[in-house]
Design an enzyme around this catalytic site. Structure first.
Site, short mmCIF file in Angstrom:
data_model
loop_
_atom_site.label_atom_id
_atom_site.label_comp_id
_atom_site.label_asym_id
_atom_site.label_seq_id
_atom_site.Cartn_x
_atom_site.Cartn_y
_atom_site.Cartn_z
N GLY A 135 4.62 9.95 7.30
CA GLY A 135 4.51 11.36 6.94
C GLY A 135 3.26 11.59 6.11
N ARG A 136 3.32 12.59 5.25
CA ARG A 136 2.16 12.93 4.43
C ARG A 136 1.74 11.76 3.54
NH1 ARG A 136 2.17 14.88 -0.65
NH2 ARG A 136 4.44 15.20 -0.52
N PRO A 160 6.64 9.69 17.91
CA PRO A 160 5.19 9.49 17.68
C PRO A 160 4.56 10.72 17.02
CG PRO A 160 5.82 8.87 19.91
CD PRO A 160 7.00 9.59 19.33
N ARG A 217 11.91 5.46 -2.45
CA ARG A 217 12.94 5.60 -3.47
C ARG A 217 13.70 4.27 -3.56
NH1 ARG A 217 10.40 9.24 -4.73
NH2 ARG A 217 10.98 11.44 -5.11
N ASP A 241 7.40 0.19 -6.81
CA ASP A 241 7.08 1.25 -7.77
C ASP A 241 8.32 2.08 -8.06
OD1 ASP A 241 5.25 2.79 -9.40
OD2 ASP A 241 5.42 4.38 -7.91
N HIS A 265 7.51 3.41 -11.74
CA HIS A 265 7.40 4.65 -10.98
C HIS A 265 6.18 5.47 -11.40
CE1 HIS A 265 10.06 7.68 -8.59
NE2 HIS A 265 8.79 7.79 -8.25
#
Length: 298
Positions: A135-136, A160, A217, A241, A265
């Site tokens: 994604g972004r 895709p 997450r 992270d 984080h």
């Protein structure tokens, strides 16, 4: 004999204490205690004596003895060369502090004659990087990794994506990604469907030299299974992270491993990113008050 150096004096105790291991895990430190100088611990505030009494027989302690936060410059100066940091939830432990602590091998003499195998790790050049969730954020990561000579990007997901062509990423199923990737990156949003996606079964399908990175997450990972995979060398290493819960309890077994790096984080910890987050929140509020659609709506 316990050695302690107190920088300032004050009264009142401070709550919310927690311990951040900077470079060496506690188990490693105390197992070799008889053959090395006392580990050095920096305490960032006046704290209940019970915690110090645990450390006193074994450690050399330096303490900022005040109810007020240690000044930023003082923290960075004092953490250099320390084996562990005893700090508070309100202390800002970021990349600058960790970088200062990371110079310890140079400061304490760990950097000796050149050793071709010392602190050896894998490089990105010629590697296959698998991104779970292009994604972004996944695309942003791929763009940043491309200049480091990555041979191939693989990605998995529901379908895709046209933007994958920008970095030449190939759409594959999840199992193929696991089996072919040298680096496996968790970049997808956490949902009910992918809770615990990275588990014993998943890690068993990864290459033995694979490095697992999670910036999604903590719930994406079964952390007990991750510990087992790292401990048994089923996979090579992991960088986290995000964890579950946050902050990660200091008695977590993951913190005893030298092939697992855990950060608090801080993926968005830049002035530009945090400023943009703040501005977006402001725009959301203003749009709500005007009865308009919020720019970023959940």
């Amino acid at each position: 004999m316990f050695t302690s150096r107190v920088i300032r004096q004050s009264s009142r105790l401070t709550r919310g204490l927690y311990l951040v291991l900077v470079q060496r895990c506690t188990a490693q430190l105390f197992s070799s205690m008889s053959n090395m100088p006392k580990p050095k611990v920096y305490v960032t505030r006046r704290v209940p004596q019970e915690g110090l009494k645990v450390l006193e027989p074994h450690c050399e302690i330096t303490q900022w003895d005040s109810e007020k936060p240690v000044p930023r410059a003082e923290l960075i100066q004092q953490v250099a060369g320390k084996d562990a940091l005893f700090c508070l939830l309100t202390d800002k432990i970021d990349a600058d502090v960790l970088d200062a602590a990371a110079t310890q091998s140079v400061r304490d003499g760990g950097w000796g004659t050149w050793d071709p195998l010392w602190m050896l790790g894998q490089g990105l050049e010629g590697s296959t990087v698998g991104i779970v969730g292009l994604g972004r954020i996944g695309m942003a990561v791929a763009r940043r990794l491309s200049p480091f000579g990555v041979s191939k990007f693989l990605y998995s997901g529901h379908h895709p994506k046209e933007e994958a062509n920008e970095v030449g990423a190939e759409f594959v199923d999840f199992e193929t990604l696991l089996g072919k990737s040298d680096f496996v990156l968790g970049c997808c949003a956490l949902t009910k469907e992918n809770q615990g996606l990275f588990n014993k079964k998943t890690f068993s399908k990864m290459k033995s030299n694979a490095v697992f990175i999670n910036t999604s997450r903590g719930g994406l990972v079964n952390q007990e299974d991750l510990y087992d995979a790292l401990k048994s060398k089923q996979i090579a290493a992991a960088g986290l992270d995000v964890t579950s819960p946050e902050p990660l309890p200091t008695n977590s077994l993951l913190l005893t491993l030298n092939n697992c790096v855990v950060l608090p984080h801080i993926g968005s910890a830049t002035e530009k990113a945090r400023g943009a987050m703040s501005a977006l929140t402001g725009r959301n509020i203003m749009a709500f008050l005007r009865g308009e659609k919020m720019p970023c709506q959940i």
